[in-house]
Enzyme design. Structure first.
Site, PDB file in Angstrom:
ATOM      1  N   GLY A   1     -25.533  12.982 -24.459  1.00  0.00           N
ATOM      2  CA  GLY A   1     -25.913  11.570 -24.423  1.00  0.00           C
ATOM      3  C   GLY A   1     -26.337  11.245 -23.014  1.00  0.00           C
ATOM      4  N   GLU A   2     -25.830  10.184 -22.484  1.00  0.00           N
ATOM      5  CA  GLU A   2     -26.172   9.784 -21.115  1.00  0.00           C
ATOM      6  C   GLU A   2     -24.872   9.699 -20.317  1.00  0.00           C
ATOM      7  OE1 GLU A   2     -29.356   9.704 -20.179  1.00  0.00           O
ATOM      8  OE2 GLU A   2     -28.539   9.388 -18.185  1.00  0.00           O
ATOM      9  N   SER A   3     -24.733  10.618 -19.378  1.00  0.00           N
ATOM     10  CA  SER A   3     -23.446  10.710 -18.673  1.00  0.00           C
ATOM     11  C   SER A   3     -23.109   9.446 -17.886  1.00  0.00           C
ATOM     12  CB  SER A   3     -23.444  11.925 -17.747  1.00  0.00           C
ATOM     13  OG  SER A   3     -24.526  11.849 -16.849  1.00  0.00           O
TER      14      SER A   3
ATOM     15  N   CYS B   1     -23.799  19.136 -22.583  1.00  0.00           N
ATOM     16  CA  CYS B   1     -24.828  18.382 -21.875  1.00  0.00           C
ATOM     17  C   CYS B   1     -24.236  17.235 -21.042  1.00  0.00           C
ATOM     18  CB  CYS B   1     -25.852  17.917 -22.895  1.00  0.00           C
ATOM     19  SG  CYS B   1     -27.480  17.772 -22.192  1.00  0.00           S
TER      20      CYS B   1
ATOM     21  N   ARG C   1     -28.309  17.393 -12.706  1.00  0.00           N
ATOM     22  CA  ARG C   1     -28.739  16.607 -13.881  1.00  0.00           C
ATOM     23  C   ARG C   1     -30.251  16.718 -14.066  1.00  0.00           C
ATOM     24  NH1 ARG C   1     -27.539  10.658 -13.547  1.00  0.00           N
ATOM     25  NH2 ARG C   1     -28.108  10.748 -15.736  1.00  0.00           N
TER      26      ARG C   1
ATOM     27  N   ILE D   1     -31.966  19.303 -24.127  1.00  0.00           N
ATOM     28  CA  ILE D   1     -32.555  17.957 -24.139  1.00  0.00           C
ATOM     29  C   ILE D   1     -32.227  17.279 -22.811  1.00  0.00           C
ATOM     30  CG2 ILE D   1     -32.658  15.731 -25.338  1.00  0.00           C
ATOM     31  CD1 ILE D   1     -31.420  17.267 -27.818  1.00  0.00           C
ATOM     32  N   ARG D   2     -33.218  17.184 -21.968  1.00  0.00           N
ATOM     33  CA  ARG D   2     -33.020  16.618 -20.610  1.00  0.00           C
ATOM     34  C   ARG D   2     -31.713  17.152 -20.012  1.00  0.00           C
ATOM     35  NH1 ARG D   2     -32.401  11.251 -20.301  1.00  0.00           N
ATOM     36  NH2 ARG D   2     -33.183  11.259 -18.194  1.00  0.00           N
TER      37      ARG D   2
ATOM     38  N   HIS E   1     -27.277  22.087 -26.784  1.00  0.00           N
ATOM     39  CA  HIS E   1     -26.652  21.386 -27.924  1.00  0.00           C
ATOM     40  C   HIS E   1     -26.424  22.333 -29.108  1.00  0.00           C
ATOM     41  CE1 HIS E   1     -27.048  17.179 -26.509  1.00  0.00           C
ATOM     42  NE2 HIS E   1     -27.977  17.713 -25.752  1.00  0.00           N
TER      43      HIS E   1
ATOM     44  N   GLU F   1     -24.637  21.837 -31.573  1.00  0.00           N
ATOM     45  CA  GLU F   1     -24.312  21.066 -32.781  1.00  0.00           C
ATOM     46  C   GLU F   1     -25.543  20.720 -33.606  1.00  0.00           C
ATOM     47  OE1 GLU F   1     -24.493  19.956 -29.765  1.00  0.00           O
ATOM     48  OE2 GLU F   1     -25.251  17.911 -29.713  1.00  0.00           O
TER      49      GLU F   1
HETATM   50  N1  GLN Z   1     -29.772  13.711 -19.074  1.00  0.00           N
HETATM   51  C1  GLN Z   1     -28.479  13.352 -19.558  1.00  0.00           C
HETATM   52  C2  GLN Z   1     -27.534  12.984 -18.420  1.00  0.00           C
HETATM   53  O1  GLN Z   1     -27.840  13.177 -17.298  1.00  0.00           O
HETATM   54  C3  GLN Z   1     -27.886  14.463 -20.382  1.00  0.00           C
HETATM   55  C4  GLN Z   1     -28.755  14.739 -21.586  1.00  0.00           C
HETATM   56  C5  GLN Z   1     -28.019  15.153 -22.802  1.00  0.00           C
HETATM   57  O2  GLN Z   1     -26.802  14.974 -22.935  1.00  0.00           O
HETATM   58  N2  GLN Z   1     -28.753  15.651 -23.768  1.00  0.00           N
HETATM   59  O3  GLN Z   1     -26.482  12.496 -18.671  1.00  0.00           O
END
Ligand code: GLN
Length: 189
Positions: free
Chosen positions: A48-50, A80, A107, A134-135, A171, A173
Site C-alpha cells: 500500500g502506501e507506507s 512492499c 522507496r 508495484i512501485r 507481492h 499475494e
Molecule cells: N511505494 C509504496 C511506498 O513507498 C509501496 C508500494 C507498494 O506497497 N506496492 O510505501
C-alpha cells in the site's frame, strides 16, 4: 491459526484470500483492540502506501502493540509498504516506523519507467517464483549478519528474513502461487 492482517489501507484482502485458502483464520486489524483482544499467532503487513499506513498505525494507537508483538517473536510477513514499515532505516529519509528489521530500504526504487513489473526469479529454498513489483522498494543495505537474503533481482535485494520477520519488496499475494505464504504459516509454532 489466527493471523492478524493490518487492514487500515492497501492490499490486505488478497493476503486474506490466500491465507484462508491455506486454512488459516484472518482477523482484520483496524484498531488497537483487534490486536489486544485476539491472541494472534502471526501478523501480515500488506502493500500500500507506507506513509499513510505509518500515520494510521500511530493515529489508531496500534503502533506499540504491533511493535511489541514483533519484538516478542510473533511471525510477520511484510510485503512492499510493509517492508518499509519494518525497516530500521529508509534511504534519504529520517522517518522510521516500526524499525524492527535491521535493513535500509529505498522507496520507489525502480524509477518511473520501471514503476511496476513482473519477473521470475530465484527465491531461496523455492526455486523460480513469479514476482510482481508495484512501485516497489528494495533493500539497499543489510545491517546485521543475521539478515538472510532470500531473493535478489538485478543485484538488488528484494526479499529477506530476519528471525521471525519475512519482508518482501514484491507481492506474492496477487498470483496463485502460495508457497511463500506456506513458509510463513510454518513459522508459527
Ligand atoms: N511505494 C509504496 C511506498 O513507498 C509501496 C508500494 C507498494 O506497497 N506496492 O510505501
Amino acid at each position: 491459526m489466527k493471523i492478524g492482517v493490518l487492514a487500515v489501507q492497501g492490499a490486505f484482502i488478497e493476503h486474506e484470500k490466500m491465507l484462508e485458502r491455506l486454512g488459516a483464520e484472518c482477523i482484520e486489524l483496524r484498531k488497537k483492540s483487534d490486536i489486544t483482544e485476539n491472541s494472534l499467532d502471526a501478523l501480515v503487513l500488506p502493500g500500500g502506501e507506507s506513509t499513510v499506513q505509518g500515520k494510521l498505525l500511530r493515529e489508531l494507537d496500534m503502533f506499540d502493540s504491533i511493535k511489541s508483538l514483533i519484538e516478542k517473536g510473533t511471525p510477520v510477513l511484510a510485503t512492499c509498504a510493509g517492508m518499509i514499515l519494518l525497516a530500521s532505516h529508509i534511504a534519504d529519509d529520517s522517518t522510521v516506523h516500526l524499525g524492527t528489521l535491521p535493513v535500509t530500504v529505498k522507496r520507489n526504487a525502480y524509477g518511473r519507467q520501471l514503476g511496476s513489473f513482473v519477473s521470475e526469479n530465484d527465491f531461496k529454498g523455492l526455486g523460480k517464483f513469479e514476482m510482481t513489483f508495484i512501485r516497489a522498494p528494495y533493500v539497499e543495505k543489510t545491517e546485521s549478519d543475521e539478515v538472510e537474503v532470500l531473493a535478489e533481482v538485478g543485484q538488488k535485494i528484494v526479499a529477506v528474513r530476519y528471525k521471525n520477520q519475512i519482508a518482501l519488496a514484491f507481492h506474492p499475494e496477487v498470483g496463485e502461487d502460495s508457497r511463500i505464504h506456506e513458509i510463513f504459516l510454518k513459522m508459527i509454532k
